[in-house]
Design a protein around this motif. Sequence first.
Motif, short mmCIF file in Angstrom:
data_model
loop_
_atom_site.label_atom_id
_atom_site.label_comp_id
_atom_site.label_asym_id
_atom_site.label_seq_id
_atom_site.Cartn_x
_atom_site.Cartn_y
_atom_site.Cartn_z
N LYS A 11 43.35 44.33 21.28
CA LYS A 11 42.31 43.53 20.65
C LYS A 11 41.01 43.74 21.36
O LYS A 11 41.21 44.27 22.54
CB LYS A 11 42.67 42.16 20.60
N TYR A 51 45.54 39.72 8.35
CA TYR A 51 46.14 38.61 8.67
C TYR A 51 46.02 37.59 7.65
O TYR A 51 45.96 36.53 7.63
CB TYR A 51 45.04 37.88 9.66
N ARG A 87 57.63 43.42 20.81
CA ARG A 87 57.41 42.13 20.70
C ARG A 87 57.82 41.32 22.20
O ARG A 87 57.08 40.40 22.49
CB ARG A 87 57.99 41.20 19.51
N THR A 93 53.02 34.52 21.61
CA THR A 93 51.60 34.38 20.90
C THR A 93 50.85 33.72 21.91
O THR A 93 49.64 34.08 22.20
CB THR A 93 51.62 33.62 19.46
N ASN A 114 44.32 36.88 23.20
CA ASN A 114 45.58 37.16 24.02
C ASN A 114 45.93 38.66 23.71
O ASN A 114 47.11 39.25 23.86
CB ASN A 114 46.92 36.41 22.95
N HIS A 117 48.19 42.75 19.78
CA HIS A 117 48.83 42.59 18.55
C HIS A 117 50.25 43.57 18.34
O HIS A 117 49.81 44.61 18.68
CB HIS A 117 48.14 42.56 17.46
N1 LIG Z 1 46.33 27.90 17.37
C1 LIG Z 1 45.69 29.19 17.40
N2 LIG Z 1 44.45 29.09 17.90
C2 LIG Z 1 43.60 30.37 18.06
N3 LIG Z 1 44.04 31.42 17.79
C3 LIG Z 1 45.33 31.57 17.35
C4 LIG Z 1 46.21 30.38 17.28
N4 LIG Z 1 47.49 30.53 16.75
C5 LIG Z 1 47.43 32.09 16.63
N5 LIG Z 1 46.12 32.63 17.09
C6 LIG Z 1 45.73 33.86 16.82
O1 LIG Z 1 46.13 34.53 15.85
C7 LIG Z 1 47.22 35.76 15.92
C8 LIG Z 1 48.14 35.68 15.20
O2 LIG Z 1 48.83 34.75 15.04
P1 LIG Z 1 50.69 34.91 14.69
O3 LIG Z 1 50.96 33.61 14.59
O4 LIG Z 1 50.63 35.86 13.78
O5 LIG Z 1 50.90 35.52 16.14
P2 LIG Z 1 51.56 36.99 16.61
O6 LIG Z 1 52.18 37.66 15.70
O7 LIG Z 1 52.20 36.51 17.99
O8 LIG Z 1 50.00 37.50 17.17
P3 LIG Z 1 49.74 38.92 16.64
O9 LIG Z 1 50.05 38.87 14.95
O10 LIG Z 1 48.29 39.08 17.06
O11 LIG Z 1 50.74 39.91 17.12
C9 LIG Z 1 47.39 35.51 17.32
O12 LIG Z 1 48.03 36.64 18.18
C10 LIG Z 1 46.10 34.87 18.09
O13 LIG Z 1 45.39 35.80 18.41
#
Ligand SMILES: Nc1ncnc2c1ncn2[C@@H]1O[C@H](COP(=O)(O)OP(=O)(O)OP(=O)(O)O)[C@@H](O)[C@H]1O
Length: 150
Positions: A11, A51, A87, A93, A114, A117
Amino acid sequence: GVSERTFIAVKPDGVQRKLVGEITHRFEKKGFKLVALKLVQASEDLLKEHYWDLRSKPFFTELVSYMNSGPIVAMVWEGLDVVKTARKMLGETNPADSLPGTIRGDYCVEVGRNVIHGSDSVLSAQREISLWFRHNELHCWEDSSSRWIY
Ligand SMILES: Nc1ncnc2c1ncn2[C@@H]1O[C@H](COP(=O)(O)OP(=O)(O)OP(=O)(O)O)[C@@H](O)[C@H]1O
Protein backbone atom coordinates in the motif's frame (compact mmCIF):
# COMPACT_ATOMS: atom_id res chain seq x y z
CA GLY A 1 -2.06 -27.24 -6.17
CA VAL A 2 1.10 -25.44 -7.20
CA SER A 3 -0.66 -23.21 -9.73
CA GLU A 4 -2.61 -21.23 -7.10
CA ARG A 5 -2.06 -17.47 -7.32
CA THR A 6 -2.69 -14.51 -5.02
CA PHE A 7 -2.80 -10.74 -5.39
CA ILE A 8 -0.50 -8.84 -3.02
CA ALA A 9 -0.19 -5.05 -2.89
CA VAL A 10 2.26 -2.92 -0.95
CA LYS A 11 0.00 0.00 0.00
CA PRO A 12 1.09 3.68 -0.35
CA ASP A 13 2.41 3.79 3.25
CA GLY A 14 4.48 0.65 2.61
CA VAL A 15 6.02 2.23 -0.49
CA GLN A 16 6.75 5.51 1.36
CA ARG A 17 8.31 3.59 4.24
CA LYS A 18 10.65 1.68 1.88
CA LEU A 19 9.19 -1.72 2.73
CA VAL A 20 8.98 -2.97 -0.89
CA GLY A 21 12.32 -4.79 -0.77
CA GLU A 22 11.67 -6.37 2.62
CA ILE A 23 8.19 -7.59 1.60
CA THR A 24 9.22 -9.04 -1.77
CA HIS A 25 12.25 -10.60 -0.05
CA ARG A 26 9.98 -12.50 2.35
CA PHE A 27 7.83 -13.90 -0.46
CA GLU A 28 10.88 -14.90 -2.50
CA LYS A 29 12.64 -16.58 0.44
CA LYS A 30 9.46 -18.43 1.45
CA GLY A 31 9.47 -20.23 -1.92
CA PHE A 32 6.80 -18.41 -3.92
CA LYS A 33 7.18 -17.45 -7.55
CA LEU A 34 6.76 -13.87 -8.79
CA VAL A 35 4.34 -13.80 -11.73
CA ALA A 36 3.70 -10.03 -12.03
CA LEU A 37 4.87 -6.79 -10.44
CA LYS A 38 4.25 -3.10 -11.14
CA LEU A 39 4.24 0.31 -9.46
CA VAL A 40 0.82 1.89 -10.02
CA GLN A 41 -1.09 4.97 -9.00
CA ALA A 42 -4.55 3.43 -8.60
CA SER A 43 -7.59 5.47 -9.64
CA GLU A 44 -10.50 5.98 -7.24
CA ASP A 45 -12.67 3.92 -9.58
CA LEU A 46 -10.28 0.96 -9.44
CA LEU A 47 -10.06 1.19 -5.65
CA LYS A 48 -13.84 1.40 -5.23
CA GLU A 49 -14.16 -1.70 -7.38
CA HIS A 50 -11.35 -3.46 -5.47
CA TYR A 51 -12.99 -2.72 -2.08
CA TRP A 52 -16.61 -3.15 -3.35
CA ASP A 53 -17.40 -5.53 -0.43
CA LEU A 54 -16.58 -2.77 2.06
CA ARG A 55 -18.63 -0.02 0.34
CA SER A 56 -21.06 0.33 3.27
CA LYS A 57 -18.35 0.53 5.97
CA PRO A 58 -17.89 3.89 7.76
CA PHE A 59 -14.18 3.93 6.82
CA PHE A 60 -14.75 3.26 3.10
CA THR A 61 -14.12 6.85 1.86
CA GLU A 62 -11.05 7.17 4.07
CA LEU A 63 -9.80 3.79 2.82
CA VAL A 64 -10.15 4.77 -0.84
CA SER A 65 -8.35 8.08 -0.26
CA TYR A 66 -5.52 6.35 1.67
CA MET A 67 -5.06 3.82 -1.13
CA ASN A 68 -5.19 6.65 -3.69
CA SER A 69 -2.62 8.80 -1.82
CA GLY A 70 0.42 7.49 -3.70
CA PRO A 71 1.77 4.62 -5.76
CA ILE A 72 1.15 0.99 -4.84
CA VAL A 73 3.31 -2.02 -5.70
CA ALA A 74 0.89 -4.56 -7.18
CA MET A 75 2.11 -8.15 -7.40
CA VAL A 76 0.97 -11.66 -8.22
CA TRP A 77 2.64 -14.55 -6.40
CA GLU A 78 2.20 -18.23 -7.22
CA GLY A 79 2.71 -21.42 -5.24
CA LEU A 80 1.27 -24.17 -3.05
CA ASP A 81 -1.45 -22.74 -0.76
CA VAL A 82 -0.15 -19.23 -1.49
CA VAL A 83 -3.47 -17.48 -0.71
CA LYS A 84 -3.74 -18.82 2.83
CA THR A 85 -0.02 -18.74 3.52
CA ALA A 86 0.30 -15.12 2.36
CA ARG A 87 -2.48 -14.08 4.76
CA LYS A 88 -0.47 -15.70 7.57
CA MET A 89 2.67 -13.89 6.46
CA LEU A 90 0.73 -10.58 6.46
CA GLY A 91 -0.77 -11.01 9.94
CA GLU A 92 -4.18 -9.74 11.10
CA THR A 93 -5.99 -6.75 9.54
CA ASN A 94 -5.35 -4.78 12.74
CA PRO A 95 -1.58 -4.61 13.32
CA ALA A 96 -2.21 -4.63 17.09
CA ASP A 97 -3.50 -8.21 16.74
CA SER A 98 -0.62 -9.30 14.47
CA LEU A 99 2.17 -11.39 15.93
CA PRO A 100 5.81 -10.33 15.65
CA GLY A 101 7.27 -12.15 12.67
CA THR A 102 4.34 -11.20 10.45
CA ILE A 103 4.65 -8.21 8.10
CA ARG A 104 2.00 -6.14 9.90
CA GLY A 105 3.26 -7.38 13.27
CA ASP A 106 6.75 -6.15 12.46
CA TYR A 107 6.16 -2.94 10.50
CA CYS A 108 2.99 -1.07 11.48
CA VAL A 109 0.70 -0.08 14.36
CA GLU A 110 -2.55 1.26 12.88
CA VAL A 111 -5.39 -0.51 10.97
CA GLY A 112 -5.76 2.48 8.61
CA ARG A 113 -2.03 2.28 7.72
CA ASN A 114 -1.44 -1.46 7.57
CA VAL A 115 1.14 -1.43 4.71
CA ILE A 116 -0.01 -4.45 2.70
CA HIS A 117 -2.99 -6.16 1.09
CA GLY A 118 -3.43 -9.86 0.35
CA SER A 119 -6.40 -11.66 -1.25
CA ASP A 120 -8.57 -13.50 1.29
CA SER A 121 -9.59 -16.47 -0.93
CA VAL A 122 -8.75 -18.12 -4.25
CA LEU A 123 -11.91 -16.60 -5.72
CA SER A 124 -11.06 -13.05 -4.54
CA ALA A 125 -7.52 -13.56 -5.84
CA GLN A 126 -8.85 -14.36 -9.32
CA ARG A 127 -11.14 -11.32 -9.23
CA GLU A 128 -8.39 -9.00 -7.98
CA ILE A 129 -5.72 -10.26 -10.40
CA SER A 130 -8.02 -9.61 -13.35
CA LEU A 131 -8.90 -6.18 -11.94
CA TRP A 132 -5.27 -5.05 -11.51
CA PHE A 133 -3.48 -6.85 -14.36
CA ARG A 134 -3.92 -7.47 -18.05
CA HIS A 135 -3.40 -11.01 -19.20
CA ASN A 136 -0.07 -10.18 -20.90
CA GLU A 137 1.34 -8.75 -17.66
CA LEU A 138 1.21 -12.20 -16.02
CA HIS A 139 4.42 -14.05 -16.79
CA CYS A 140 4.96 -17.76 -17.28
CA TRP A 141 8.54 -18.72 -16.54
CA GLU A 142 10.32 -21.79 -15.26
CA ASP A 143 11.51 -21.30 -11.70
CA SER A 144 14.85 -23.13 -11.51
CA SER A 145 14.50 -23.63 -7.74
CA SER A 146 11.11 -25.37 -8.04
CA ARG A 147 12.49 -28.90 -7.73
CA TRP A 148 14.06 -27.93 -4.39
CA ILE A 149 10.78 -26.48 -3.15
CA TYR A 150 8.40 -29.21 -4.40
N1 LIG B 1 -11.80 -0.07 11.27
C1 LIG B 1 -11.06 0.34 10.23
N2 LIG B 1 -10.65 1.62 10.13
C2 LIG B 1 -9.91 2.03 9.08
N3 LIG B 1 -9.50 1.22 8.07
C3 LIG B 1 -9.89 -0.06 8.15
C4 LIG B 1 -10.68 -0.58 9.21
N4 LIG B 1 -10.89 -1.91 8.98
C5 LIG B 1 -10.27 -2.18 7.85
N5 LIG B 1 -9.67 -1.09 7.33
C6 LIG B 1 -8.89 -1.00 6.10
O1 LIG B 1 -9.57 -1.69 5.07
C7 LIG B 1 -8.76 -2.74 4.56
C8 LIG B 1 -9.64 -3.87 4.13
O2 LIG B 1 -10.32 -4.38 5.24
P1 LIG B 1 -10.61 -5.94 5.34
O3 LIG B 1 -11.57 -6.13 6.45
O4 LIG B 1 -10.93 -6.47 3.98
O5 LIG B 1 -9.19 -6.47 5.87
P2 LIG B 1 -8.06 -7.31 5.17
O6 LIG B 1 -8.66 -8.29 4.23
O7 LIG B 1 -7.16 -7.82 6.22
O8 LIG B 1 -7.27 -6.18 4.42
P3 LIG B 1 -6.79 -6.15 2.93
O9 LIG B 1 -8.04 -6.39 2.11
O10 LIG B 1 -6.22 -4.75 2.76
O11 LIG B 1 -5.78 -7.23 2.82
C9 LIG B 1 -7.80 -3.05 5.71
O12 LIG B 1 -6.60 -3.66 5.29
C10 LIG B 1 -7.55 -1.67 6.27
O13 LIG B 1 -6.58 -0.97 5.47
